[in-house]
Design a protein around this motif. Structure first.
Motif, short mmCIF file in Angstrom:
data_model
loop_
_atom_site.label_atom_id
_atom_site.label_comp_id
_atom_site.label_asym_id
_atom_site.label_seq_id
_atom_site.Cartn_x
_atom_site.Cartn_y
_atom_site.Cartn_z
N SER A 88 0.82 -1.22 0.00
CA SER A 88 0.00 0.00 0.00
C SER A 88 0.85 1.27 0.00
CB SER A 88 -0.92 0.00 1.22
OG SER A 88 -0.17 0.19 2.40
N ASP A 89 0.20 2.38 -0.27
CA ASP A 89 0.89 3.68 -0.26
C ASP A 89 1.46 3.99 1.12
OD1 ASP A 89 0.43 4.18 -2.90
OD2 ASP A 89 -1.32 5.45 -2.57
N THR A 90 0.85 3.46 2.14
CA THR A 90 1.36 3.69 3.49
C THR A 90 2.80 3.20 3.61
OG1 THR A 90 -0.87 3.44 4.38
CG2 THR A 90 0.96 3.21 5.94
N TRP A 91 3.09 2.04 3.04
CA TRP A 91 4.44 1.50 3.10
C TRP A 91 5.43 2.36 2.34
CZ3 TRP A 91 5.99 -1.69 6.60
CH2 TRP A 91 5.07 -2.52 7.22
N SER A 92 5.00 2.87 1.19
CA SER A 92 5.93 3.73 0.42
C SER A 92 6.18 5.04 1.15
CB SER A 92 5.41 3.97 -0.99
OG SER A 92 4.16 4.61 -0.98
N ARG A 93 5.17 5.57 1.82
CA ARG A 93 5.38 6.79 2.61
C ARG A 93 6.29 6.53 3.80
NH1 ARG A 93 -0.79 8.13 2.13
NH2 ARG A 93 -0.75 9.20 0.13
N LEU A 94 6.08 5.41 4.47
CA LEU A 94 6.96 5.05 5.58
C LEU A 94 8.40 4.90 5.12
CD1 LEU A 94 4.81 2.47 7.58
CD2 LEU A 94 5.58 4.72 8.36
#
Length: 132
Positions: A88-94
């Motif tokens: 998910s985008d959450t992982w890329s932001r993290l």
């Protein structure tokens, strides 16, 4: 070796600490000296917000292109893994914030090694860890 005169006062303060103690926490004396500093000095010593904002570009501009390429390569590799794994985008932001944090916390000492010790290492973590 002392800091060159063309450096700003802020860089000269950082270099003086690194010349005397090394990285904060690397030895008991460094840890004690770091703890004695006011909060603002601690932030100035350990954090580089331009490196946080600009990442590898900051390293390139400061002449530490090898470390900049290392950071860029690590970021690209993690980005490929995240894309292939369809996370998910959450992982890329993290991951993005993680690499920005890595740049923030390693840039000052890396620049010290580059200028004062003439380091040309590719290792972002050069000098980190406990002194023996």
């Amino acid at each position: 070796m002392s800091a060159p005169r063309e450096l700003s006062n802020r860089w000269q303060e950082r270099f003086a600490f690194y010349d005397t103690y090394g990285i904060p926490g690397s030895t008991p004396a460094a840890r004690d000296a770091y703890r004695a500093l006011p909060f603002g000095q601690k932030i100035m010593l350990n954090s580089n917000f331009l490196a946080f904002l600009f990442g590898p570009i900051y390293f390139f501009v400061k002449g530490m292109w090898r470390k900049g390429l290392t950071l860029l390569g690590m970021g690209l590799a993690v980005g490929v893994v995240i894309t292939v794994a369809d996370l998910s985008d959450t992982w890329s932001r993290l991951a993005g914030f993680g690499f920005a944090g890595l740049a923030l916390s390693t840039a000052n000492y890396a620049y010290y090694l580059h200028v004062a010790k003439n380091s040309s290492s590719w290792n972002l973590f050069e000098g980190f860890g406990r002194a023996r």
